[in-house]
Design an enzyme around this catalytic site. Structure first.
Site: not given
Ligand code: AMP
Length: 395
Positions: A7, A87, A176, A204-206, A208, A237, A326, A328-330, A381
């Site tokens: 990627n 990718r 995504h 998908h909440l990261g 992006g 964004r 990141g 959504g999962e955490n 992914e």
């Molecule tokens: P990604 O782009 O999918 O890698 O997600 C990155 C985002 O996930 C960043 O804003 C991180 O701060 C957030 N993130 C990762 N771990 C946690 C957590 N334990 N609590 C809140 N946000 C998190």
């Protein structure tokens, strides 16, 4: 056999190697090369649970990938290489399926670069580098837009002059896709939903962020559009805004179109509202009473919640909501904030299950108690790209 997934970004290159046996994909190595083209770069390699990071200089993507292949070669991980999967962010209207790369295809893909000027050119550079270094194996590109090729015209067209679409490709594409597809399929399987009859929303909440409505395995709506700027509030964004805002602010401040675009892509979202784009840092600040940080998170949750309502309407009901990425999962706090006012829709979660961090073998955790299932799925992914590459070639 081994599969390498690459990627390539503008100054970075992520990779992961899978071994495949009996359709079981096992990740055996992964890593990242950063600051390609800068005076001091870095390579991070994870193998057998050990992580090694070295500062080194990489003139270009080819040097970066050569270093990755050398490292993998030392461990015998690319001797039995069957395919390299890449990718690519934008496939335009034409590339809606995984595609085996040829020189003609790469030239054709160059034409799509105006649609994704930040993302596609580095990826093409990465593919070329990989083909030069490992011309002995097939290369496959998997497009981030492809999964959304099933959107109907009333979902993908904008109400703008028709020539913008016919002459310049101005329509909604969505992104995504690899992640939405992977987590939706995983959720359908884990929740025991009918693969041919379901209504699912994937968030998908990261850094992006995008959200997709999936009916019977097909994407019917998604929040990103012509570019990944549309839709949800993201790390830097803006997501949706009144389309007149850039023109207004350009007139008021003398900003150029380029500067306005940059501000919406890099200085907006969580960062624009509170100065930080990292959700975890924003949550920590909000917990200690910082009003801007709290507002940034509230805006983020408000927008996701609105889409859940809208997409339930498009789907005509809802079986499940899937959280990934990141945040959504955490982030139990963010999931709860988004869903808390939605009990009237049959969406309720168990706070204890929301808070635990364990996942089952499939990388999922169901957190709902209401009629609508809510499931957290660790996105994969790279594995999805590996699988699609293998499927395309019938390996
Ligand atoms: P990604 O782009 O999918 O890698 O997600 C990155 C985002 O996930 C960043 O804003 C991180 O701060 C957030 N993130 C990762 N771990 C946690 C957590 N334990 N609590 C809140 N946000 C998190």
């Amino acid at each position: 056999m081994n599969i390498l997934v690459v990627n390539a970004g503008s100054s970075s290159l992520k990779y992961e190697v899978f071994t495949v046996e009996d359709n079981v994909y096992t990740s055996v190595a992964e890593g990242l090369v950063e600051r390609i083209g800068e005076s001091v770069g870095a390579i991070t390699m994870k193998l057998n649970g050990n992580k090694d990071k070295q500062e080194r200089t990489f003139a270009d993507h080819k040097e970066a990938l050569a270093a990755v292949l050398d490292h993998l070669g030392e461990h015998g991980l690319v001797d039995d290489l069957a395919v390299v999967g890449h990718r690519m962010v934008h496939g335009g209207e034409e590339y809606t399926k995984p595609t085996q790369v040829t020189e003609e295809i790469l030239k054709d893909l160059d034409k799509l670069s105006p649609l994704a000027p930040l993302h596609n050119p580095p990826c093409i550079t990465g593919v070329r580098a990989a083909m030069e270094l490992r011309g002995d194996v097939p290369h496959v590109i998997v497009f981030d837009t492809a999964y959304h090729a099933t959107l109907a015209e009333d979902a993908y067209r904008y109400a703008v002059p028709k020539e913008w679409y016919t002459n310049h490709g101005v329509r909604r594409y969505g992104f995504h896709g690899t992640s939405h597809k992977y987590v939706a399929n995983t959720a359908v399987r884990e929740l025991g939903l009918d693969p041919n009859n379901h209504k699912v929303i994937t968030a998908h909440l990261g850094n992006g962020a995008s959200i997709t409505a999936i009916k019977d395995g097909k994407s019917i709506e998604t929040s990103m559009g012509l570019t990944p700027l549309e839709g949800l509030v993201m790390g830097t964004r803006s997501g949706n805004i009144d389309p007149a805002i850039p023109f207004y602010i350009m007139r008021q401040t003398g900003m150029s179109a380029q500067e306005a675009e940059d501000a919406l892509n890099r200085q907006s979202g969580l960062k624009g509202v509170c100065g930080d784009n990292d959700a975890r840092a924003v949550e920590e600040r909000a917990d200690s009473g910082d009003a801007d940080a709290k507002l940034a998170l509230d805006l983020f949750a408000h927008r996701v919640r609105g889409y859940i309502g809208e997409y339930s309407a498009h789907l005509g009901g809802l079986d499940a909501i899937v959280f990934t990425g990141g945040i959504g999962e955490n982030s139990a706090t963010m999931r709860a904030a988004i869903l808390e006012p939605l009990a009237h829709m049959g969406i309720e979660i168990d706070p204890a299950r929301n808070d635990v961090r364990e996942f089952n073998e499939a990388g999922t955790r169901v957190i709902s108690t209401g009629a609508v299932k809510v499931i957290v799925v660790l996105t994969q992914e790279q594995e999805q790209i590996a699988r699609e590459s293998v499927e395309l070639l019938g390996l």
